[in-house]
Write a protein that holds these residues in place. Sequence first.
Motif, PDB file in Angstrom:
ATOM      1  N   GLY A 168      14.726  55.632  18.964  1.00 37.37           N
ATOM      2  CA  GLY A 168      15.002  56.135  17.616  1.00 37.37           C
ATOM      3  C   GLY A 168      14.192  55.394  16.570  1.00 37.37           C
ATOM      4  N   ARG A 169      14.050  54.098  16.752  1.00 41.93           N
ATOM      5  CA  ARG A 169      13.258  53.313  15.806  1.00 41.93           C
ATOM      6  C   ARG A 169      11.787  53.708  15.850  1.00 41.93           C
ATOM      7  N   VAL A 170      11.293  53.968  17.036  1.00 41.37           N
ATOM      8  CA  VAL A 170       9.891  54.379  17.166  1.00 41.37           C
ATOM      9  C   VAL A 170       9.674  55.692  16.425  1.00 41.37           C
ATOM     10  N   ARG A 171      10.598  56.633  16.573  1.00 35.49           N
ATOM     11  CA  ARG A 171      10.478  57.914  15.856  1.00 35.49           C
ATOM     12  C   ARG A 171      10.552  57.707  14.350  1.00 35.49           C
ATOM     13  N   GLU A 172      11.439  56.815  13.906  1.00 33.43           N
ATOM     14  CA  GLU A 172      11.560  56.548  12.466  1.00 33.43           C
ATOM     15  C   GLU A 172      10.281  55.926  11.926  1.00 33.43           C
ATOM     16  N   ILE A 173       9.727  54.985  12.682  1.00 34.48           N
ATOM     17  CA  ILE A 173       8.490  54.335  12.237  1.00 34.48           C
ATOM     18  C   ILE A 173       7.335  55.329  12.223  1.00 34.48           C
ATOM     19  N   MET A 174       7.267  56.188  13.227  1.00 36.72           N
ATOM     20  CA  MET A 174       6.205  57.201  13.265  1.00 36.72           C
ATOM     21  C   MET A 174       6.340  58.175  12.092  1.00 36.72           C
ATOM     22  N   ALA A 175       7.565  58.567  11.769  1.00 40.06           N
ATOM     23  CA  ALA A 175       7.790  59.465  10.630  1.00 40.06           C
ATOM     24  C   ALA A 175       7.379  58.785   9.329  1.00 40.06           C
ATOM     25  N   LEU A 176       7.707  57.498   9.197  1.00 47.11           N
ATOM     26  CA  LEU A 176       7.340  56.749   8.001  1.00 47.11           C
ATOM     27  C   LEU A 176       5.819  56.630   7.891  1.00 47.11           C
ATOM     28  N   CYS A 177       5.156  56.345   8.995  1.00 51.10           N
ATOM     29  CA  CYS A 177       3.695  56.256   8.992  1.00 51.10           C
ATOM     30  C   CYS A 177       3.067  57.605   8.653  1.00 51.10           C
ATOM     31  N   GLY A 178       3.623  58.686   9.172  1.00 53.77           N
ATOM     32  CA  GLY A 178       3.110  60.013   8.853  1.00 53.77           C
ATOM     33  C   GLY A 178       3.261  60.343   7.375  1.00 53.77           C
ATOM     34  N   ALA A 179       4.406  60.001   6.805  1.00 55.20           N
ATOM     35  CA  ALA A 179       4.630  60.246   5.378  1.00 55.20           C
ATOM     36  C   ALA A 179       3.690  59.405   4.534  1.00 55.20           C
ATOM     37  N   PHE A 180       3.511  58.150   4.923  1.00 50.25           N
ATOM     38  CA  PHE A 180       2.610  57.268   4.184  1.00 50.25           C
ATOM     39  C   PHE A 180       1.173  57.775   4.277  1.00 50.25           C
ATOM     40  N   GLY A 181       0.752  58.213   5.455  1.00 51.32           N
ATOM     41  CA  GLY A 181      -0.593  58.747   5.625  1.00 51.32           C
ATOM     42  C   GLY A 181      -0.818  60.002   4.804  1.00 51.32           C
ATOM     43  N   SER A 182       0.176  60.874   4.753  1.00 50.70           N
ATOM     44  CA  SER A 182       0.066  62.095   3.939  1.00 50.70           C
ATOM     45  C   SER A 182      -0.048  61.756   2.463  1.00 50.70           C
ATOM     46  N   ALA A 183       0.769  60.813   2.010  1.00 55.37           N
ATOM     47  CA  ALA A 183       0.716  60.405   0.603  1.00 55.37           C
ATOM     48  C   ALA A 183      -0.641  59.797   0.267  1.00 55.37           C
ATOM     49  N   LEU A 184      -1.171  59.004   1.171  1.00 58.03           N
ATOM     50  CA  LEU A 184      -2.480  58.383   0.956  1.00 58.03           C
ATOM     51  C   LEU A 184      -3.582  59.444   0.900  1.00 58.03           C
ATOM     52  N   ALA A 185      -3.528  60.420   1.789  1.00 57.39           N
ATOM     53  CA  ALA A 185      -4.535  61.486   1.803  1.00 57.39           C
ATOM     54  C   ALA A 185      -4.471  62.335   0.530  1.00 57.39           C
ATOM     55  N   LEU A 186      -3.272  62.665   0.075  1.00 60.22           N
ATOM     56  CA  LEU A 186      -3.141  63.464  -1.145  1.00 60.22           C
ATOM     57  C   LEU A 186      -3.607  62.684  -2.373  1.00 60.22           C
ATOM     58  N   THR A 187      -3.322  61.382  -2.409  1.00 62.99           N
ATOM     59  CA  THR A 187      -3.791  60.552  -3.521  1.00 62.99           C
ATOM     60  C   THR A 187      -5.310  60.491  -3.531  1.00 62.99           C
ATOM     61  N   GLY A 188      -5.914  60.328  -2.363  1.00 60.66           N
ATOM     62  CA  GLY A 188      -7.376  60.312  -2.281  1.00 60.66           C
ATOM     63  C   GLY A 188      -7.983  61.628  -2.715  1.00 60.66           C
ATOM     64  N   ALA A 189      -7.371  62.733  -2.318  1.00 56.60           N
ATOM     65  CA  ALA A 189      -7.869  64.052  -2.727  1.00 56.60           C
ATOM     66  C   ALA A 189      -7.767  64.231  -4.237  1.00 56.60           C
ATOM     67  N   ALA A 190      -6.700  63.724  -4.834  1.00 60.79           N
ATOM     68  CA  ALA A 190      -6.536  63.831  -6.289  1.00 60.79           C
ATOM     69  C   ALA A 190      -7.611  63.022  -7.013  1.00 60.79           C
ATOM     70  N   PHE A 191      -7.855  61.794  -6.574  1.00 60.66           N
ATOM     71  CA  PHE A 191      -8.891  60.975  -7.210  1.00 60.66           C
ATOM     72  C   PHE A 191     -10.272  61.610  -7.038  1.00 60.66           C
ATOM     73  N   PHE A 192     -10.562  62.149  -5.865  1.00 57.94           N
ATOM     74  CA  PHE A 192     -11.843  62.805  -5.626  1.00 57.94           C
ATOM     75  C   PHE A 192     -12.015  64.007  -6.550  1.00 57.94           C
TER      76      PHE A 192
END
Length: 85
Positions: free
Chosen positions: A14-38
């Motif tokens: 369960g912890r592995v799934r939670e960490i993977m979900a958190l990493c996925g959300a963080f990666g999505s937020a980072l990608a959207l922020t980069g797209a906005a700055f670009f």
Amino acid sequence: MGLGQGFLAGAGHGRVREIMALCGAFGSALALTGAAFFTVQQSACDEPGMYVRYDSHVQLIGGCVDPDGLPTEPREEQDPSALSG
């Protein structure tokens, strides 16, 4: 396998799934922020312009807005009954 061992083993997955979900959300937020700055960097304007207030209105002087691309008159609204078939 006792009761405690099964409980702990399930908690680890369960912890592995939670960490993977958190990493996925963080990666999505980072990608959207980069797209906005670009996007902002690509739409840079050499002359940003300024707003000037007159008696009863405000006018944009300068800037990168193409006056030919702006509507000059309000568009006529279509009759809603004409749209139904």
